[in-house]
Design a protein around this motif. Sequence first.
Motif, short mmCIF file in Angstrom:
data_model
loop_
_atom_site.label_atom_id
_atom_site.label_comp_id
_atom_site.label_asym_id
_atom_site.label_seq_id
_atom_site.Cartn_x
_atom_site.Cartn_y
_atom_site.Cartn_z
N LYS A 114 0.78 -1.15 -0.02
CA LYS A 114 0.06 -0.10 -0.06
C LYS A 114 0.70 1.17 0.12
CE LYS A 114 -4.13 1.83 2.04
NZ LYS A 114 -5.39 1.37 3.05
N GLY A 115 0.54 2.37 -0.99
CA GLY A 115 1.24 3.42 -0.95
C GLY A 115 2.29 3.42 -2.10
N ASP A 116 2.66 2.28 -2.50
CA ASP A 116 3.80 2.18 -3.71
C ASP A 116 3.36 2.84 -4.94
OD1 ASP A 116 5.21 0.55 -1.75
OD2 ASP A 116 5.17 -1.11 -2.96
N TYR A 117 4.44 3.16 -5.85
CA TYR A 117 4.27 3.69 -6.91
C TYR A 117 4.75 2.48 -8.27
CZ TYR A 117 3.10 8.53 -5.88
OH TYR A 117 2.32 9.71 -5.55
N VAL A 118 4.11 2.46 -9.15
CA VAL A 118 4.66 1.84 -10.40
C VAL A 118 4.54 2.69 -11.51
CG1 VAL A 118 4.35 -0.51 -11.62
CG2 VAL A 118 3.61 -0.47 -9.18
N VAL A 119 5.60 2.56 -12.22
CA VAL A 119 5.63 3.27 -13.47
C VAL A 119 6.28 2.34 -14.63
CG1 VAL A 119 6.75 5.35 -14.86
CG2 VAL A 119 6.40 5.49 -12.31
N PHE A 120 5.52 2.62 -15.84
CA PHE A 120 5.76 1.60 -16.85
C PHE A 120 6.52 2.63 -17.93
CE2 PHE A 120 2.48 -0.74 -14.78
CZ PHE A 120 2.90 -2.03 -14.94
N GLU A 121 7.71 1.75 -18.47
CA GLU A 121 8.37 2.30 -19.60
C GLU A 121 8.09 1.55 -20.82
OE1 GLU A 121 12.13 4.23 -19.69
OE2 GLU A 121 11.60 5.20 -17.55
N SER A 122 7.53 0.41 -20.93
CA SER A 122 7.59 -0.41 -22.01
C SER A 122 6.73 0.23 -23.20
CB SER A 122 7.43 -1.89 -21.73
OG SER A 122 7.96 -2.36 -20.67
N THR A 123 6.85 0.07 -24.39
CA THR A 123 6.03 0.69 -25.49
C THR A 123 4.85 -0.41 -25.39
OG1 THR A 123 7.90 1.34 -26.65
CG2 THR A 123 5.99 1.07 -27.70
N VAL A 124 4.01 0.33 -25.54
CA VAL A 124 2.67 -0.28 -25.58
C VAL A 124 1.35 0.30 -26.46
CG1 VAL A 124 2.86 -1.53 -23.18
CG2 VAL A 124 1.78 0.53 -23.25
N TYR A 125 0.32 -0.23 -26.63
CA TYR A 125 -0.91 0.52 -27.10
C TYR A 125 -1.40 1.27 -26.24
CZ TYR A 125 -3.05 -3.90 -25.70
OH TYR A 125 -3.32 -5.10 -25.07
N PRO A 126 -2.16 2.43 -26.39
CA PRO A 126 -2.97 3.15 -25.57
C PRO A 126 -3.98 2.45 -24.96
CG PRO A 126 -2.62 4.35 -27.73
CD PRO A 126 -2.44 2.87 -27.98
N GLY A 127 -4.00 2.34 -23.75
CA GLY A 127 -4.85 1.54 -22.75
C GLY A 127 -4.25 0.37 -22.20
N VAL A 151 0.01 4.76 -10.24
CA VAL A 151 0.68 4.10 -11.56
C VAL A 151 0.99 5.41 -12.34
CG1 VAL A 151 0.19 2.83 -13.75
CG2 VAL A 151 -0.56 2.07 -11.34
N GLY A 152 2.07 5.09 -13.12
CA GLY A 152 2.38 6.34 -14.13
C GLY A 152 3.23 5.40 -15.42
N TYR A 153 3.19 6.18 -16.49
CA TYR A 153 3.81 5.71 -17.75
C TYR A 153 4.63 6.79 -18.20
CZ TYR A 153 4.15 3.63 -22.23
OH TYR A 153 4.79 3.36 -23.29
N SER A 154 6.13 6.53 -18.46
CA SER A 154 6.88 7.09 -19.02
C SER A 154 7.74 6.41 -20.16
CB SER A 154 7.82 7.63 -17.98
OG SER A 154 8.81 8.64 -18.44
N PRO A 155 7.36 6.89 -21.37
CA PRO A 155 7.83 6.00 -22.37
C PRO A 155 9.19 6.30 -22.49
CG PRO A 155 6.58 7.76 -23.36
CD PRO A 155 6.48 7.55 -21.92
N GLU A 156 10.07 5.15 -22.71
CA GLU A 156 11.59 5.13 -22.96
C GLU A 156 11.98 5.62 -24.27
OE1 GLU A 156 13.29 3.47 -25.18
OE2 GLU A 156 11.86 1.97 -26.02
N LEU A 167 19.97 9.46 -22.00
CA LEU A 167 18.72 9.64 -21.01
C LEU A 167 18.90 10.99 -20.34
CD1 LEU A 167 16.50 8.38 -19.02
CD2 LEU A 167 18.20 7.82 -17.69
N ARG A 168 19.67 11.67 -19.97
CA ARG A 168 19.78 12.85 -19.55
C ARG A 168 19.54 14.02 -20.72
NH1 ARG A 168 21.08 14.21 -14.44
NH2 ARG A 168 21.83 12.59 -13.09
N ARG A 169 19.77 13.80 -21.66
CA ARG A 169 19.71 14.69 -22.69
C ARG A 169 18.47 14.76 -23.72
NH1 ARG A 169 26.00 14.00 -25.32
NH2 ARG A 169 27.10 14.80 -23.35
N ILE A 170 17.54 13.86 -23.27
CA ILE A 170 16.31 13.75 -24.09
C ILE A 170 15.11 14.15 -23.08
CG2 ILE A 170 14.77 12.30 -25.48
CD1 ILE A 170 17.17 10.64 -25.83
N VAL A 171 14.16 14.98 -23.52
CA VAL A 171 13.05 15.33 -22.93
C VAL A 171 12.27 14.23 -22.60
CG1 VAL A 171 10.86 16.50 -22.71
CG2 VAL A 171 12.89 17.57 -23.74
N LYS A 172 11.84 13.96 -21.36
CA LYS A 172 11.16 12.76 -20.93
C LYS A 172 9.57 13.19 -20.81
CE LYS A 172 12.20 8.36 -19.31
NZ LYS A 172 11.09 7.62 -19.71
N VAL A 173 8.81 12.14 -21.43
CA VAL A 173 7.42 12.33 -21.37
C VAL A 173 6.96 11.46 -20.05
CG1 VAL A 173 5.16 11.72 -22.26
CG2 VAL A 173 6.94 12.67 -23.82
#
Length: 431
Positions: A114-127, A151-156, A167-173
């Motif tokens: 409880k209280g944890d965060y999960v962020v996905f970076e893997s490329t997937v279809y919307p949804g 939960v969050g999503y931040s594409p690689e 990684l440091r030089r590219i804007v991250k969505v």
Amino acid sequence: MYDKLLRKEATLAVIGLGYVGLPIALEFAKQLKVIGFDINAGRVAQMKQGIDPSGELEKKDFEGCDITFTDSLEVLRQAQFYIVAVPTPIDEHAQPDLKPLLGASSSVGKVLKKGDYVVFESTVYPGCTEEDCIPVMEKLSGLKFPNDFKVGYSPERINPGDKEHTLRRIVKVVSGNDEEALETVAKVYELVVDAGVHRASSIRVAEAAKIIENTQRDVNIALMNELSMIFDRMSINTYEVLEAAGTKWNFLKFSPGLVGGHCIGVDPYYLTYKAKELGYDAKVILSGRTTNDNMGAYIARKTVQMMIKKGKDVARSRVLVMGATFKENVEDIRNSKVADVIQELKNFSVNVDIIDPHADSDELHHEYGFRLTPNDDVRTDYDAVIVAVSHLPYAAKDEAYFQSITSENAVLVDIKGLYRGKMKELQYWSL
């Protein structure tokens, strides 16, 4: 959560330590306490020794990092902020293969608190994050989203072999399931991304943004490939045409070629799959995919046609293919379309030798069924040479070199146009 991570009262974990996950894990480990998790125990053992199994990072990149490498769920359980960076391939029918992603979601679900965060970076279809991954985590954790975990999503945006766009030089969505999640995810990534982050309005928007980045490139390269086939019938060099057209200020600079790798040749199928599920046939995208998927066979057939015109007995001929990785100057062989060129040549009963300064022969054999030819076994009587990948060592080759390894009336096929204008005697062809 953000403050706890900074004070190392909470731990960040990266699940999947390949081309994407390992650089992210090490970058965070320079400031935070990190767990690097991978189900491949052999890879974990290498990383514990400061070795990148993908060959992208050096031993010094591991130095000064507060990171624990493991394949144990019990160790993974100690984290509170999880980043999932596993592959999302397609199967033999060009359908999304979510097994690695759902497997990672399962691993996270087993340790989620409880209280944890999960962020996905893997490329997937919307949804996909909300419809496929979250239910798995809910079921295995016994927790309820969004009340119990965020939960969050931040594409690689990792580009293998690219030392400039790091990684440091590219804007991250970044995105999150609510405002609190969005801000926390954004602040965490701002620790390792100097170029800044772009806050997407929803997880689905972030997923869609990633999928169209590579779909756009795929369609544009398909156009260049189709143009190259048209121009070939007109005896016009495509690269010369592009050079001339490129003098216009708003001309988009794309080149023809083999489209492989883990992104451009795969991601569009995730979008077309979802579109079909919603009752829409993505004609333009699929047309581009078809064109690009057929380029390997087209290049092989063109090579065979040129050999026949030169009086070669195809069944007794021998062709050298230079380069087997999916692009120049990397070890990455994932979805390499050079394999298509080789298979089509073999369909014509051509004897094929393959060399590459970066690829691993055992990996190629496991993935595609062929091995590299040792450098000492390179012959001097090839009927054709196909320079399939523009590796840096190949750029220095001249006509004398190719003449030294070929028979009389041999053919040089230069897929990327490396030697355009430099060959005076050899029969030369490029896209």
